[in-house]
Design an enzyme around this catalytic site. Structure first.
Site, PDB file in Angstrom:
ATOM      1  N   GLY A 283       0.834  -1.198   0.000  1.00 47.29           N
ATOM      2  CA  GLY A 283       0.000   0.000   0.000  1.00 47.29           C
ATOM      3  C   GLY A 283       0.862   1.239   0.000  1.00 47.29           C
ATOM      4  O   GLY A 283       2.011   1.211   0.462  1.00 47.29           O
TER       5      GLY A 283
ATOM      6  N   GLN B 172       3.169   9.970   1.125  1.00 44.52           N
ATOM      7  CA  GLN B 172       4.446   9.244   1.165  1.00 44.52           C
ATOM      8  C   GLN B 172       5.328   9.578  -0.038  1.00 44.52           C
ATOM      9  O   GLN B 172       6.533   9.314  -0.003  1.00 44.52           O
ATOM     10  CB  GLN B 172       4.208   7.735   1.217  1.00 44.52           C
ATOM     11  CG  GLN B 172       3.589   7.264   2.529  1.00 44.52           C
ATOM     12  CD  GLN B 172       3.433   5.771   2.558  1.00 44.52           C
ATOM     13  OE1 GLN B 172       2.451   5.235   2.073  1.00 44.52           O
ATOM     14  NE2 GLN B 172       4.433   5.074   3.082  1.00 44.52           N
TER      15      GLN B 172
ATOM     16  N   CYS C 171       6.115  -0.107   7.355  1.00 47.80           N
ATOM     17  CA  CYS C 171       5.715   0.997   6.489  1.00 47.80           C
ATOM     18  C   CYS C 171       6.917   1.407   5.652  1.00 47.80           C
ATOM     19  O   CYS C 171       8.034   1.510   6.170  1.00 47.80           O
ATOM     20  CB  CYS C 171       5.241   2.162   7.351  1.00 47.80           C
ATOM     21  SG  CYS C 171       4.780   3.626   6.411  1.00 47.80           S
ATOM     22  N   LEU C 172       6.683   1.667   4.374  1.00 43.06           N
ATOM     23  CA  LEU C 172       7.779   2.086   3.491  1.00 43.06           C
ATOM     24  C   LEU C 172       8.407   3.401   3.966  1.00 43.06           C
ATOM     25  O   LEU C 172       9.571   3.675   3.659  1.00 43.06           O
ATOM     26  CB  LEU C 172       7.270   2.241   2.058  1.00 43.06           C
ATOM     27  CG  LEU C 172       6.793   0.947   1.375  1.00 43.06           C
ATOM     28  CD1 LEU C 172       6.185   1.271   0.019  1.00 43.06           C
ATOM     29  CD2 LEU C 172       7.915  -0.063   1.240  1.00 43.06           C
TER      30      LEU C 172
ATOM     31  N   HIS D 100      -4.272   1.546   7.645  1.00 43.03           N
ATOM     32  CA  HIS D 100      -2.899   2.065   7.673  1.00 43.03           C
ATOM     33  C   HIS D 100      -2.735   3.191   6.643  1.00 43.03           C
ATOM     34  O   HIS D 100      -2.212   4.268   6.958  1.00 43.03           O
ATOM     35  CB  HIS D 100      -1.932   0.902   7.391  1.00 43.03           C
ATOM     36  CG  HIS D 100      -0.482   1.275   7.334  1.00 43.03           C
ATOM     37  ND1 HIS D 100       0.451   0.773   8.208  1.00 43.03           N
ATOM     38  CD2 HIS D 100       0.197   2.093   6.483  1.00 43.03           C
ATOM     39  CE1 HIS D 100       1.640   1.286   7.912  1.00 43.03           C
ATOM     40  NE2 HIS D 100       1.518   2.071   6.866  1.00 43.03           N
ATOM     41  N   GLU D 101      -3.195   2.956   5.418  1.00 42.32           N
ATOM     42  CA  GLU D 101      -3.019   3.965   4.360  1.00 42.32           C
ATOM     43  C   GLU D 101      -3.875   5.196   4.616  1.00 42.32           C
ATOM     44  O   GLU D 101      -3.438   6.321   4.379  1.00 42.32           O
ATOM     45  CB  GLU D 101      -3.320   3.373   2.983  1.00 42.32           C
ATOM     46  CG  GLU D 101      -2.441   2.204   2.567  1.00 42.32           C
ATOM     47  CD  GLU D 101      -0.947   2.416   2.791  1.00 42.32           C
ATOM     48  OE1 GLU D 101      -0.487   3.566   2.731  1.00 42.32           O
ATOM     49  OE2 GLU D 101      -0.249   1.422   3.050  1.00 42.32           O
TER      50      GLU D 101
ATOM     51  N   HIS E  77      -2.319   7.634   6.913  1.00 36.32           N
ATOM     52  CA  HIS E  77      -1.325   8.515   6.278  1.00 36.32           C
ATOM     53  C   HIS E  77      -1.981   9.806   5.773  1.00 36.32           C
ATOM     54  O   HIS E  77      -1.356  10.868   5.780  1.00 36.32           O
ATOM     55  CB  HIS E  77      -0.674   7.818   5.074  1.00 36.32           C
ATOM     56  CG  HIS E  77       0.455   6.901   5.411  1.00 36.32           C
ATOM     57  ND1 HIS E  77       1.609   7.342   6.010  1.00 36.32           N
ATOM     58  CD2 HIS E  77       0.624   5.565   5.220  1.00 36.32           C
ATOM     59  CE1 HIS E  77       2.446   6.311   6.166  1.00 36.32           C
ATOM     60  NE2 HIS E  77       1.866   5.219   5.698  1.00 36.32           N
TER      61      HIS E  77
HETATM   62 CO    CO Z   1       2.703   3.337   5.692  1.00 33.03          CO
END
Ligand code: CO
Length: 154
Positions: free
Chosen positions: A46, A51, A88-89, A130-131, A134
């Site tokens: 995701g 991000q 998380c990236l 989660h997304e 953000h």
């Molecule tokens: Co994330």
């Protein structure tokens, strides 16, 4: 399409609230294309627009059943509670435990502007939560009950 730079923890853009997309235009489509490419390149499931430094309410996901693109997503129903181990990236080399619902219903627009409603459970529900966090400037580490460092490359 282009791979965009993924912002990491400490970058102030990750703490900001993203704005809704009013009109889906060429820039929106380019953003969606680039986000999918960036997500796949980074082996993520995701990615949210902040991000890649864009404060817009746009998310891409692939939890195993194909690419899902969400514009202006909103969770309209939520039930259950589970302990989710997340990474998380934008937070490299860490994993953490977060409380998440087990099931959510999310409404959003697809790239054509069509309104969609999706019921998601387990990993898909967790990834959506989660997304969407953000988009409100929230990282999982902000709400995790525990966070652990992992060795680079693990
Ligand atoms: Co994330």
């Amino acid at each position: 399409m282009a791979i965009r730079e993924i912002r990491v923890e400490g970058d102030p853009v990750l703490k900001k609230v993203s704005r809704e997309i009013d009109i889906i235009n060429e820039r929106t489509i380019t953003l969606l294309n680039d986000m999918a490419e960036t997500m796949y390149h980074a082996n993520g499931i995701g990615l949210a627009a902040p991000q890649v430094g864009v404060l817009r309410r746009v998310v891409t996901l692939n939890v195993g059943s194909g690419l899902i693109e969400m514009i202006n997503p909103v969770i309209v129903e939520s039930e259950g509670e589970c302990n989710s181990t997340e990474a998380c990236l934008s937070v490299p080399n860490k994993v953490g435990d977060v409380l998440r619902p087990t099931k959510v219903v999310v409404e959003y627009l697809d790239r054509t502007g069509e309104k969609k409603r999706m019921e998601a459970e387990e990993l898909a529900a967790i990834a959506i939560c989660h997304e969407l966090d953000h988009l409100d400037g929230v990282l999982y580490v902000d709400k995790a009950v525990a966070v652990n460092e992992i060795a680079d490359g693990e």
